[in-house]
Design a protein around this motif. Structure first.
Motif, PDB file in Angstrom:
ATOM      1  N   GLY A 231      -2.392   3.528  -8.107  1.00  0.00           N
ATOM      2  CA  GLY A 231      -2.548   4.813  -7.439  1.00  0.00           C
ATOM      3  C   GLY A 231      -3.661   5.616  -8.056  1.00  0.00           C
ATOM      4  N   HIS A 232      -4.553   6.137  -7.207  1.00  0.00           N
ATOM      5  CA  HIS A 232      -5.633   6.999  -7.684  1.00  0.00           C
ATOM      6  C   HIS A 232      -5.286   8.460  -7.429  1.00  0.00           C
ATOM      7  CE1 HIS A 232      -9.612   9.133  -6.868  1.00  0.00           C
ATOM      8  NE2 HIS A 232      -9.553   8.970  -8.166  1.00  0.00           N
ATOM      9  N   SER A 233      -5.373   9.282  -8.464  1.00  0.00           N
ATOM     10  CA  SER A 233      -5.235  10.729  -8.354  1.00  0.00           C
ATOM     11  C   SER A 233      -3.911  11.094  -7.674  1.00  0.00           C
ATOM     12  CB  SER A 233      -6.447  11.287  -7.599  1.00  0.00           C
ATOM     13  OG  SER A 233      -6.494  12.690  -7.682  1.00  0.00           O
ATOM     14  N   MET A 234      -3.934  11.691  -6.473  1.00  0.00           N
ATOM     15  CA  MET A 234      -2.709  11.960  -5.737  1.00  0.00           C
ATOM     16  C   MET A 234      -1.859  10.708  -5.602  1.00  0.00           C
ATOM     17  SD  MET A 234      -2.352  13.374  -1.795  1.00  0.00           S
ATOM     18  CE  MET A 234      -2.946  11.882  -0.969  1.00  0.00           C
ATOM     19  N   GLY A 235      -2.502   9.561  -5.396  1.00  0.00           N
ATOM     20  CA  GLY A 235      -1.784   8.297  -5.300  1.00  0.00           C
ATOM     21  C   GLY A 235      -1.035   7.939  -6.568  1.00  0.00           C
ATOM     22  N   GLY A 236      -1.456   8.519  -7.702  1.00  0.00           N
ATOM     23  CA  GLY A 236      -0.740   8.300  -8.948  1.00  0.00           C
ATOM     24  C   GLY A 236       0.657   8.880  -8.920  1.00  0.00           C
ATOM     25  N   LEU A 237       0.824  10.023  -8.253  1.00  0.00           N
ATOM     26  CA  LEU A 237       2.167  10.569  -8.066  1.00  0.00           C
ATOM     27  C   LEU A 237       2.928   9.778  -7.008  1.00  0.00           C
ATOM     28  CD1 LEU A 237       4.394  12.612  -8.542  1.00  0.00           C
ATOM     29  CD2 LEU A 237       3.150  14.235  -7.079  1.00  0.00           C
ATOM     30  N   ALA A 238       2.221   9.363  -5.956  1.00  0.00           N
ATOM     31  CA  ALA A 238       2.877   8.610  -4.884  1.00  0.00           C
ATOM     32  C   ALA A 238       3.463   7.291  -5.377  1.00  0.00           C
ATOM     33  CB  ALA A 238       1.890   8.361  -3.745  1.00  0.00           C
ATOM     34  N   ILE A 239       2.757   6.591  -6.279  1.00  0.00           N
ATOM     35  CA  ILE A 239       3.308   5.329  -6.774  1.00  0.00           C
ATOM     36  C   ILE A 239       4.574   5.568  -7.597  1.00  0.00           C
ATOM     37  CG2 ILE A 239       1.089   4.112  -6.696  1.00  0.00           C
ATOM     38  CD1 ILE A 239       0.880   4.367  -9.733  1.00  0.00           C
ATOM     39  N   GLN A 240       4.654   6.729  -8.235  1.00  0.00           N
ATOM     40  CA  GLN A 240       5.871   7.048  -8.990  1.00  0.00           C
ATOM     41  C   GLN A 240       7.016   7.414  -8.042  1.00  0.00           C
ATOM     42  OE1 GLN A 240       4.936   9.105 -12.983  1.00  0.00           O
ATOM     43  NE2 GLN A 240       3.241   9.676 -11.630  1.00  0.00           N
ATOM     44  N   GLN A 241       6.687   7.977  -6.896  1.00  0.00           N
ATOM     45  CA  GLN A 241       7.709   8.212  -5.876  1.00  0.00           C
ATOM     46  C   GLN A 241       8.263   6.877  -5.375  1.00  0.00           C
ATOM     47  OE1 GLN A 241       8.536  11.572  -4.156  1.00  0.00           O
ATOM     48  NE2 GLN A 241      10.330  10.257  -3.785  1.00  0.00           N
ATOM     49  N   VAL A 242       7.393   5.884  -5.179  1.00  0.00           N
ATOM     50  CA  VAL A 242       7.855   4.548  -4.788  1.00  0.00           C
ATOM     51  C   VAL A 242       8.787   3.987  -5.858  1.00  0.00           C
ATOM     52  CG1 VAL A 242       7.190   2.189  -4.203  1.00  0.00           C
ATOM     53  CG2 VAL A 242       5.771   4.103  -3.416  1.00  0.00           C
TER      54      VAL A 242
ATOM     55  N   TYR B 182       3.483  15.205   5.672  1.00  0.00           N
ATOM     56  CA  TYR B 182       2.499  14.872   4.647  1.00  0.00           C
ATOM     57  C   TYR B 182       3.105  15.152   3.271  1.00  0.00           C
ATOM     58  CZ  TYR B 182      -0.371  15.236   8.847  1.00  0.00           C
ATOM     59  OH  TYR B 182      -0.880  15.099  10.119  1.00  0.00           O
ATOM     60  N   THR B 183       3.982  14.263   2.851  1.00  0.00           N
ATOM     61  CA  THR B 183       4.752  14.435   1.623  1.00  0.00           C
ATOM     62  C   THR B 183       4.702  13.167   0.786  1.00  0.00           C
ATOM     63  OG1 THR B 183       6.794  13.615   2.624  1.00  0.00           O
ATOM     64  CG2 THR B 183       6.342  15.995   2.814  1.00  0.00           C
ATOM     65  N   MET B 184       5.030  13.311  -0.495  1.00  0.00           N
ATOM     66  CA  MET B 184       5.121  12.136  -1.359  1.00  0.00           C
ATOM     67  C   MET B 184       6.236  11.210  -0.886  1.00  0.00           C
ATOM     68  SD  MET B 184       2.736  12.325  -3.626  1.00  0.00           S
ATOM     69  CE  MET B 184       1.699  13.180  -2.442  1.00  0.00           C
ATOM     70  N   ALA B 185       7.333  11.774  -0.440  1.00  0.00           N
ATOM     71  CA  ALA B 185       8.445  10.949   0.032  1.00  0.00           C
ATOM     72  C   ALA B 185       8.035  10.102   1.228  1.00  0.00           C
ATOM     73  CB  ALA B 185       9.639  11.837   0.386  1.00  0.00           C
ATOM     74  N   GLN B 186       7.233  10.676   2.131  1.00  0.00           N
ATOM     75  CA  GLN B 186       6.805   9.920   3.300  1.00  0.00           C
ATOM     76  C   GLN B 186       5.797   8.835   2.922  1.00  0.00           C
ATOM     77  OE1 GLN B 186       8.065  10.409   6.642  1.00  0.00           O
ATOM     78  NE2 GLN B 186       7.249   8.323   6.533  1.00  0.00           N
ATOM     79  N   ILE B 187       4.899   9.139   1.984  1.00  0.00           N
ATOM     80  CA  ILE B 187       3.976   8.097   1.518  1.00  0.00           C
ATOM     81  C   ILE B 187       4.763   6.918   0.958  1.00  0.00           C
ATOM     82  CG2 ILE B 187       2.179   7.485  -0.145  1.00  0.00           C
ATOM     83  CD1 ILE B 187       1.172  10.357   0.008  1.00  0.00           C
ATOM     84  N   ALA B 188       5.765   7.206   0.139  1.00  0.00           N
ATOM     85  CA  ALA B 188       6.570   6.133  -0.444  1.00  0.00           C
ATOM     86  C   ALA B 188       7.301   5.348   0.634  1.00  0.00           C
ATOM     87  CB  ALA B 188       7.555   6.713  -1.451  1.00  0.00           C
ATOM     88  N   GLN B 189       7.847   6.037   1.602  1.00  0.00           N
ATOM     89  CA  GLN B 189       8.542   5.355   2.693  1.00  0.00           C
ATOM     90  C   GLN B 189       7.594   4.438   3.451  1.00  0.00           C
ATOM     91  OE1 GLN B 189      11.053   7.881   5.180  1.00  0.00           O
ATOM     92  NE2 GLN B 189      10.558   6.641   6.969  1.00  0.00           N
ATOM     93  N   ASP B 190       6.383   4.919   3.733  1.00  0.00           N
ATOM     94  CA  ASP B 190       5.398   4.101   4.444  1.00  0.00           C
ATOM     95  C   ASP B 190       4.938   2.926   3.585  1.00  0.00           C
ATOM     96  OD1 ASP B 190       5.626   5.864   6.532  1.00  0.00           O
ATOM     97  OD2 ASP B 190       3.705   6.867   6.174  1.00  0.00           O
ATOM     98  N   ALA B 191       4.785   3.154   2.280  1.00  0.00           N
ATOM     99  CA  ALA B 191       4.372   2.074   1.382  1.00  0.00           C
ATOM    100  C   ALA B 191       5.418   0.959   1.350  1.00  0.00           C
ATOM    101  CB  ALA B 191       4.137   2.626  -0.024  1.00  0.00           C
ATOM    102  N   LEU B 192       6.672   1.340   1.287  1.00  0.00           N
ATOM    103  CA  LEU B 192       7.739   0.337   1.280  1.00  0.00           C
ATOM    104  C   LEU B 192       7.827  -0.383   2.623  1.00  0.00           C
ATOM    105  CD1 LEU B 192      10.366   2.381  -0.744  1.00  0.00           C
ATOM    106  CD2 LEU B 192       9.273   0.238  -1.476  1.00  0.00           C
ATOM    107  N   ALA B 193       7.562   0.333   3.706  1.00  0.00           N
ATOM    108  CA  ALA B 193       7.553  -0.313   5.022  1.00  0.00           C
ATOM    109  C   ALA B 193       6.415  -1.328   5.121  1.00  0.00           C
ATOM    110  CB  ALA B 193       7.426   0.742   6.120  1.00  0.00           C
ATOM    111  N   LEU B 194       5.263  -0.992   4.555  1.00  0.00           N
ATOM    112  CA  LEU B 194       4.149  -1.939   4.544  1.00  0.00           C
ATOM    113  C   LEU B 194       4.505  -3.171   3.711  1.00  0.00           C
ATOM    114  CD1 LEU B 194       1.269  -2.847   5.119  1.00  0.00           C
ATOM    115  CD2 LEU B 194       0.511  -1.411   3.198  1.00  0.00           C
ATOM    116  N   ALA B 195       5.096  -2.969   2.536  1.00  0.00           N
ATOM    117  CA  ALA B 195       5.516  -4.103   1.711  1.00  0.00           C
ATOM    118  C   ALA B 195       6.511  -4.984   2.462  1.00  0.00           C
ATOM    119  CB  ALA B 195       6.117  -3.604   0.399  1.00  0.00           C
ATOM    120  N   ASP B 196       7.429  -4.370   3.166  1.00  0.00           N
ATOM    121  CA  ASP B 196       8.383  -5.138   3.971  1.00  0.00           C
ATOM    122  C   ASP B 196       7.666  -5.951   5.038  1.00  0.00           C
ATOM    123  OD1 ASP B 196      10.508  -4.098   2.533  1.00  0.00           O
ATOM    124  OD2 ASP B 196      10.993  -2.565   4.032  1.00  0.00           O
ATOM    125  N   ALA B 197       6.716  -5.325   5.721  1.00  0.00           N
ATOM    126  CA  ALA B 197       5.985  -6.005   6.787  1.00  0.00           C
ATOM    127  C   ALA B 197       5.176  -7.185   6.249  1.00  0.00           C
ATOM    128  CB  ALA B 197       5.065  -5.019   7.499  1.00  0.00           C
TER     129      ALA B 197
END
Length: 255
Positions: free
Chosen positions: A87-98, A62-77
């Motif tokens: 990105g909302h709230s926590m998602g605001g940091l996650a989008i910056q990780q992406v 449950y990390t920002m790095a894993q969220i970004a990895q999953d987000a990129l995998a979804l974009a690929d799919a």
């Protein structure tokens, strides 16, 4: 709303937008805002972070790095080479990780009452209070009340807290607090020149306009701040039409 790989999709438009939810959210928890999105101009995909929504019991990390990895995998799919991120709230940091991990793919960022690239500092009392939210629905309700300015209906607060508990794993909520508070990607994103919109709630005492000015507007030379009137930390529920309008007005120019 249709589904692909358990990620809700809205719209069929040419502009692709990936949305990452907050600490108490989930992919289907973006409130009435989703009813007002332009389905002809945009295609929106909503990701459940691990431990939330349709991905409860998925396991971490449950990390920002894993969220970004999953987000990129979804974009690929989805076959999306380039896309914008909301990105909302926590998602605001996650989008910056992406952005840090795949800068060539990200066309624009929209942070909605967002955590900055540097994370969020807490004092001891604040950390104890927020840490209790993993196990206690009452603490979640109190945090939602606090971050919306202690001004909204108890019925709404009860519903938000109850749905947060229903759609999340306790361990995920506990671990993601550490992730969004203590992860920094600042040295990897500072100075990036892509278009950035930061939306702060008028009644958000934690991630409001002053915090955004001191962080996001310093980190990104092409960042714009908009203060959402009559909203706290959850404008997707509090001011859904105004939020959808602001996001899409910006993205129509940025993409």
């Amino acid at each position: 709303m249709t589904q692909l790989f358990d990620a809700p999709l809205i719209g069929t438009g040419p502009r692709k937008v990936l949305c990452l939810h907050g600490w108490f959210g989930h992919a289907r928890g973006w409130g009435p805002m989703v009813q007002h999105l332009d389905k002809d101009a945009f295609t929106y995909a909503f990701l459940d972070q691990r431990g939330y929504g349709h991905r409860k019991d998925s396991g971490g990390p449950y990390t920002m790095a894993q969220i970004a990895q999953d987000a990129l995998a979804l974009a690929d799919a989805l076959g999306w080479d380039r896309f914008a991120l909301v990105g909302h709230s926590m998602g605001g940091l996650a989008i910056q990780q992406v952005l840090a991990d795949a800068p060539q793919r990200v066309q624009a960022l929209v942070g909605v009452t967002p955590v900055p690239a540097s994370g969020v500092p807490f004092d001891d009392a604040g950390w104890t209070f927020f840490s209790a939210a993993a196990k206690d629905v009452g603490t979640r309700r109190a945090i939602i009340d606090l971050t919306t300015g202690n001004r909204l209906s108890g019925v709404w607060l009860d519903g938000m807290a109850r749905r947060s508990l229903q759609h999340s794993d306790e361990t995920a909520v506990a671990d993601y607090l550490v992730a969004w508070a203590k992860t920094s990607v600042l040295d990897r994103v500072q100075g990036q020149t892509l278009p950035v919109l930061v939306i702060a709630g008028e009644h958000d005492p934690a991630l409001g306009a002053e915090t955004c000015k001191a962080t996001w507007l310093q980190h990104y030379p092409n960042a714009t701040l908009e203060v959402m009137a009559n909203a706290g930390h959850y404008p997707m529920d509090e001011t859904p039409i105004a939020l959808a309008t602001s996001i899409e007005r910006f993205l129509m120019k940025a993409m």
